[in-house]
Structure formats: C-alpha cells, structure tokens
Design a protein around this motif. Structure first.
Motif: not given
Lengths: 219, 550, 125
Positions: B427-451
């Motif tokens: 269960r903890a692993a699933q929660i961590a995976a959720f944050f990694v996925f959301i966090g990763f996309n929140a970090t880098f999707l905007p950078q496509f737009l910025l670029g």
C-alpha cells in the motif's frame, strides 16, 4: 542430476569455481581480452581521428612538423617492436608446449627489444625538448614554419606518450610473466596469462605500425 | 527464510554454500567480495546515496527558479548547482544504475551462472566507481564546476575551477563502465546455463547485452576526449581552440560520439526491465520476443550514427545535419516495436497491479511522451527553434528520469524481495508511486510549454511571464521529492523485518526466481538445466532447478 | 586447451616476421619517392601499414585459427572507428557554406586585407 556439480572436483588448481571446465575459462578470458583490445583501439582511434582531420586542414604544418622527426630512429623502433612481437609469440608458443627455458628466453628478448624502443624514444624526446619542440603553448622552436606545428606536436606527444605508457605497462607485465615462467608456473594446461599479455603486446605493436608512417613518413 | 530444501547431495559442499549471501561473511568481507550479488547491493547503496545528493541539487535548482531574480543562491552558485546535478545524475546515478546495480545482481542468476565471467574485475570496477565518485566530490568541494555536464569547449578550457579534476573523475568512471561492459558481454557469451540458447535468454539479458556492447565501443572515446580536454587545459594544444586553428565543434563530435550512445546506455537497460516486468505481471507469453530482442541490438547500433542531432545549431555543416536528422528517425523504429510488443503482451493477460507493474505502466506513458518529443527535436528545422530551451530539458527528463529511472524503480521493486528476502508494504508503495507520477508530470510537463515559448535552459533568471509555469514546476518537484521520501521509508522499514519473501513472489519463469530469496552464496545448488523458455506461461510451470518449490 | 592456438608453428612466425620487416623497408623507401601528391604518399603508407597489421592480427594474434567471435570483435571496433572518422570528416569538409575555408577562417580574420575578397562570396557552392 548433473555430474558436473560445482564447488568441488576441480580438475586442476587454476580453474575458478564459476567455470565448468578450464577450456571454458580459457575461451572466456580470451574473449575478455579481445573486448579490452577493442576498447584500446577505439581509444587510440580518437587520437587518430583528430590527427587525420587536422592533417586534412593543415597539410603544410604536418609536413613541416614531420621534418623534425628522425625517420631512421623511427624505423629502428619499428624493427624493435616487430621483433619484440615475434619473440612474444614465440614465448606463447614455447609456454604452450612446456618449454620452460625457451619461454623465459623469449620473454627476456621481448623485454630487451621493448627496452631498446624506450631508450630510443628517450633520445628522441630529449632532443626535441632541447630544441624547444614542445606541445601547444610551450612550443618555442626558433626555426619558424607554420604555427600549427604546435598542434602537430601536441598530437605527436599525446600519441607517442600514451603509446609509450602502454609499452611501459607491457614491460612490467612481461617482467612479471618472466618471473612466473621461471618458477615453472606455465604449462600446456595453463598458459593463459602469457597468451593474454601476448595479445596486449601485439596490439601495442599494431598501434605503432600505424603511428610510424603517419608521424614519420608524411611528406 | 530460504524455502528451498537443501538436497542431500549439496551436503558435500559444506555448510558455507547453503548460507544466504547476505549473511555469508563479516561486514568487512563485503569490501573485498567478488560475489556479484554483494557487488550489486553495494552499487545499489552507492547509487542511491548519489541519487539523494543529485536530488538535493535538483530541488535547490528548482527552488531558485521559483521566482525571477535571486531566490536562494547567486548566479555562480546556480551554475555550479545545475552542473553538479547533471554530472552526478548522469555519470554516477543513471549510467551505472541498472547495469551495475540490478544487472550485476540479476544477470548471472538469470543465466543460471554462479557468477559473472570475471568476478575480480567486477570488484575492481566497483572500486574504480567509488574512486571516481570521490574525485568528483573533491572537485565539488574545491570550488565546483560551472561548465554543464557536457564540458563544451572553449568555455571548459578557459573557465576557472577544477574542470580538469571533474573531467578526470568522469574519465575514471568511464573505466568502471568499460570493465562492467566487458564483463557482461563475456558472461552472456560464455556462462549461459545448459539448454539456454540465445533465444531462450530473458529479454533483460538481451537488453543488458546490447548496453554492454555500447559501453565497450563508445566509452573509450569518452576517455580520449576527456584526456584531450585535460591536455588542452594543460598545454594549450589548440585542437578545440579556433584561436589556434582548432575546431570547438570537433569537441562536440568527440563528446557526442560517446554521449549519444550513452543515452542508450541509459535507456536500453530500462527497456530491458520493462520487458521482464510486463510479461511476468501479466502472466503471459511475450508477444514478439525475437523482434524485441533484435530491436535492442538495433538500437545499440543505430545509436552510433545519430550523435550530430545534438549539434544542429553548433555550426556543423548543413549536409551533416541533414544526414544526422534522417538517421535519428531510424531510432523510432526499434523503439516503437518495443512499445507495441509491451502493450500487446498485456493484451488479455491476467494483470497484477503490484508496485513493479505500476512503475512499468508509468514507464509506458512517460517513455511515450519522452520518445515522441524526441522526434520533434530530431527534426532539424524544428530543433532550430527548440534547441537549448526548456523543451529539451523536459524531453530528456522524460527519457532519463521518466523512463530510465522509473524503470529502475520498477526493477528495484521487482527484485527487492530477491535481493533482501523481504516484501515491502504494498500500500505504501502504491502511494509513493502516485506521488512520483503526479510530481514528475507536474515538474516537467510545464517545461515543454516554457521551452516552446522560448525559455532558454540553464538560465538563472527569466522574464516575469514565465513565472506561473516555473512555480508549477517547482511545486511538482516537491511532490516528486515526497514520493521518494515515502519510498525510502517503506524500503528501510522492510529491511528491519525478518525475512519473509517467498522464492517467487511474482510467479515468474526465469531462473533468478528458482533459487531462494535471498539466494545462497553460489546461487544454485546444482547447475540449472533449462527446461522452459523464459515466458512460457501457456505451459504448466516446469522448474529448471532441482529442488525448487514455491 | 584449444589445439588450434598453436597449430601454426614457429616456421609461420618466422615467415611473418620476415614479411613484416620487408614491408617496413618498402614503406620507408616509398616515403623518399614522390608519388605525385602528398595524399598519394599517405595512402600508400596506410595501405602498407594495413597489410602489416593484418599479418600481425592473423598470425601473431592467431585470429586465423581462433574463435571467429574474437575476429568479429576486432573488426567491429575498426568499423565503429570508421563511423567515428566519417561523420566529422563529412561535417568539416562540407562546412564551407557557413564558414568559407573551413577551419582556416582564422587566417582571414588575422589578415583580412590579404585574403582575396571575391571567392568569399556566399554564392560559391
């Protein structure tokens, strides 16, 4: 159940536990050595590529630079290295056929040729230092010529220097082999180190075979 | 603990061979061990430590970019921070992560071998890695380097600071990589279990093999490039200096001849892990095994003829640019073959959504985005606009982090029970995976737009209209960081439990799962004789190792 | 161990050495002769060197009788070296459209008066 159950029943002392038999071990070691030689070829290759591209752009500087090199000394060194390769392969042959004293003699001859190579290299280098022929910004030769000669000698010292380091490493390894051969550690059942260091030594020779005409014989 | 019953015959080995490898020998003996499993675990801890360090620099860089102007550091400190983030992540984390840590651990097990071909070389390679890491650390402490991880001339030959030392560290690390590559190629060629032909090898082995070929052929060129750079700084030879008649673009040719294949040194092992996790977690035969195996080798070979796409705006000739642009598109073919085969493998499988599979699915999405944006950048005309913008930053984070690192996490969660003999909290692993996925996309999707709107990479300051997207990106980095903190929590917690992992928690068919968890020192009591292909899920399971039961 | 490894006896090694020494003599001799252009001399020297390298690899390094895999490794390292040389060469030799005279742009900057202005026009392709 397999009869080749491992961990025991070593058919002789040189086999490491994770190999099924010593033939597999020998082949694997040789494969590893060839892979290593491929990395050496690509490493020296980088220098050759840079050298060739710059030569295409500054042919006159390359010709001028080459006039400072002594063709005779280069030829003698080539002969030395070719002979050392010959004695090395004879040492491999002798060790694989249980001829201990022949192995030792051939290894010593290889060492002697390699030593001769380094001595001549030493005279060539010191002569150039004396004339102010140094790489890059330290190039202070008074005789003039195209400024890119400094780059030519950058390549000359980088290539022969790295090659020289390889010769020195080879000499240390061959000296170590000589001691082991003298102790009678090699036989037709186990001469892997002689064979592998032999391959390395031939590669050092191969690189010189290209270095010699490219550095000494461009005109 | 180990649930394989020792067969009577193995008594002759003595007790020593029946101990699981984690408890075999004192702690000090680990430092000189030649056991591939222990070396894999030591690599793992070193890499995770370096990942932590590189991650801290990443968070600092993102924090600085929260607002225009100075936020927490000066421009010089910022240049050093992103250089350290890049150099650590590339040379000390991503390149060794999968081959050296997971590959070392799993490759011999999957082949049914007792060890890699050259165990002592393996130990040497580890200590060379440590030496390189120490030299890099010294370079950081004694002033830091502000060249970016690419060390482009002429800036790198003229700037102050320990550039030569940092370069030397990368040179040393290169040797570690070469030796690992040599070792793996020889291991795959010579140490496969009886019955394991080339097309009975697990696809992880194919991927690692293709990677090892690149390591052997490309890394020596990095060595000579860095040596020439050091030489250039010491003697001013001028090969890369236009003032002296040299050519700075030639340095880029040298650098990318290694570093583009190195990008595939990073992604191929990631793909290899996904090729292992997806059929196992879907309990289905791999769709298109041979095509996937050959596509790994194809990617390895094509990777050597595309490097010029990093240099479209560097003053490279248009002819060379056009050739490189065309060749770059070729990479899309084997990559697409792989993606197609992964998805088709899942079709009608009985899919388990355990943590390794979550990361594998994440990989499919993120690699899709990273790979497709790579096609934009490989198109010369588009690249003229996007070169050196945040679009590039976003693209390579999607492939390096979103793909390779996520695949590493998939592999880590996949083999964790085998490595340490303990199951983590799912269960903890699933929660961590959720944050990694959301966090990763929140970090880098905007950078496509910025670029695409013109935000250049590596800039300390930016125009105020970029502020909202930068702030989303920074907040995303915190979510990503939180995911990793949770992960560290449950993984460490699992190590404190007593060993509870079954031999084969995922019901896999490859040999690594047919020994105890954790494996015994010599991996198997008897040499396995292969009875089944690696993904023969359509047949009843027939173990290849004597004495196996789940 | 591999019986092929030493099937080529000492006689073959001696013949190889003799061939290598003769080729060295030829290549040194050829360097004193002008074959028309500098590149002709270089090509001749490289061809002779390649023959010598092949002799060493085939006989001294036993590739003739060895596991073909080792020869494949050796040859592929040379192929990849060829790739490494080819692309920068294409680049530098075809760069004139952007930078007239390639790397020699420095000389034009240093002595702009002496460089003939006419051929530097962008139309020259």
């Amino acid at each position: 159940m397999s009869s080749e159950s491992y961990g025991h029943a070593a058919e002789h002392a040189f086999r490491q536990h994770h190999f099924v038999n010593s033939e597999q071990q020998f082949d694997t070691s040789k494969l590893g050595m060839w892979l290593f030689l491929a990395t050496e070829i690509l490493m020296f290759g980088g220098l050759f590529v840079g050298f060739g591209l710059m030569q295409a752009n500054y042919p006159e500087a390359w010709v001028a630079g080459h006039h400072h090199l002594d063709r005779i000394m280069g030829s003698i060194n080539t002969v030395f290295l070719l002979c050392s390769s010959f004695t090395m392969v004879m040492a491999v042959h002798a060790s694989s056929t249980n001829q201990k004293s022949k192995t030792v003699l051939n290894l010593l001859a290889t060492l002697a040729f390699a030593g001769g190579f380094m001595v001549i290299k030493y005279f060539e280098y010191s002569h150039k230092f004396h004339e102010g022929i140094l790489p890059g910004r330290y190039f202070s030769y008074a005789g003039g010529g195209p400024p890119e000669q400094a780059m030519f000698f950058g390549f000359y010292f980088a290539m022969t220097g790295i090659h020289g380091v390889h010769v020195l490493i080879g000499m240390i390894l061959i000296a170590w082999l000589t001691i082991r051969a003298q102790r009678g550690e090699f036989s037709s059942a186990y001469y892997t180190p002689v064979d592998l260091i032999g391959l390395y030594w031939h590669l050092v020779d191969l690189i010189w075979i290209y270095l010699f005409p490219l550095l000494y014989l461009v005109s | 603990m180990a649930d394989i019953v020792a067969t009577p015959k193995s008594q002759s080995h003595g007790d020593h061979y029946d101990v699981d490898y984690l408890n075999d020998g004192s702690l000090l003996s680990w430092l000189t061990t030649v056991d591939h499993k222990k070396l894999g675990v030591m690599y793992l801890w070193s890499i995770l430590f370096m990942f932590f360090l590189g991650g801290v620099f990443a968070l600092l860089v993102r924090l600085e970019l929260m607002n225009p102007g100075q936020t927490i550091m000066t421009a010089e400190q910022y240049n050093k921070a992103f250089t350290l983030h890049g150099a650590i992540m590339v040379f000390l984390v991503i390149i060794p992560s999968i081959p050296a840590a997971l590959g070392n651990f799993a490759l011999p097990l999957m082949l049914g071998a007792k060890d890699v071909a050259f165990p002592r070389l393996n130990l040497l390679s580890f200590w060379i890695y440590v030496t390189g890491a120490i030299i890099a650390t010294v370079a950081m402490v004694t002033g830091g380097v502000d060249t970016g991880w690419t060390f482009y001339t002429p800036y790198s030959t003229t700037t102050d600071g320990p550039v030569a030392l940092m370069t030397f560290a990368a040179f040393v690390l290169g040797f570690s990589s070469i030796l690992t590559g040599v070792n793996f190629v020889a291991t795959v060629h010579k140490l496969r279990a009886p019955g394991m032909g080339w097309f009975k090898m697990p696809l992880f082995v194919w991927g690692i093999y293709a990677t090892a070929i690149i390591q052997v052929l490309a890394t020596p060129v990095l060595a000579i490039t860095l040596l020439l750079l050091i030489f250039e700084r010491l003697f001013g030879v001028g090969v890369f200096d236009p003032k002296l008649g040299g050519d700075p673009v030639l340095f880029q040719h040298f650098f990318w001849f290694y570093s583009h294949p190195a990008v595939y040194i990073m992604i191929l092992p990631g793909m290899a892990i996904i090729s292992e996790v997806i059929p196992t977690m879907s309990q289905k035969v791999f769709f298109g095994y041979k095509a996937t195996a050959f596509s790994s080798v194809a990617i390895a070979i094509v990777s050597f003829v595309v490097w010029g796409h990093h240099m479209f705006t560097s003053g490279q000739s248009q002819l060379a640019g056009a050739i490189f642009s065309f060749l770059t598109f070729l990479v899309g073919i084997p990559s697409a073959i792989k993606v197609f085969n992964w998805i088709t493998t899942m079709y009608k499988g009985s899919i388990s959504l355990a943590a390794p599979m979550l990361y594998a699915l994440m990989f499919l999405i993120l690699f899709g985005i990273g790979g497709l944006t790579g096609i934009f950048l490989g198109t010369m005309s588009v690249d003229i606009h996007l070169h050196d913008t945040y679009f590039v930053v976003a693209h390579f984070h999607y492939v390096m982090m979103g793909s390779t690192l996520i695949a590493f996490l998939a592999g880590l969660h996949f083999w964790w029970p085998k490595m340490f003999g303990r199951m983590y909290n799912e269960r903890a692993a699933q929660i961590a995976a959720f944050f990694v996925f959301i966090g990763f996309n929140a970090t880098f999707l905007p950078q496509f737009l910025l670029g695409s709107r013109g935000m250049p990479r590596r800039y300390y300051d930016y125009l105020p209209e970029f502020t909202p997207l930068h702030q989303v990106s920074t907040v995303g980095s915190w979510l990503l960081g939180l995911g990793f903190v949770i992960m560290a929590g449950y993984l460490f917690a699992s190590l404190r439990k007593k060993m509870d992992a079954p031999s084969n928690p995922w019901h896999a068919r490859t040999l690594d799962w047919q020994t105890s968890s954790p494996p015994i020192t010599h991996n198997f009591h008897e040499i396995p004789v292969l009875k089944q292909g690696p993904y023969d899920y359509f047949k009843p399971f027939e173990p290849s190792v004597e004495g196996y039961h789940e | 161990m591999s019986e092929h490894a030493h099937s080529s006896g000492a006689r073959v090694y001696v013949l190889t050495l003799v061939a290598l020494l003769i080729l060295t003599g030829i290549t040194v001799g050829a360097s004193y002769i002008n074959f028309g252009s500098a590149s002709a001399n270089i090509i001749i020297a490289i061809v002779i060197a390649t023959v010598k390298v092949s002799l060493v690899a085939l006989f001294f390094m036993h590739l003739r009788h060895d596991n073909p895999l080792n020869a494949i490794i050796f040859i592929s390292s040379l192929i990849f070296l060829g790739i490494f040389l080819a692309f920068p060469l294409i680049d530098i030799q075809s760069r004139d459209k952007i930078i007239p005279n390639g790397l020699r742009v420095r000389e034009q900057v240093a002595a702009p008066k002496q460089a003939a202005p006419a051929p530097a026009a962008p139309a020259h392709h």
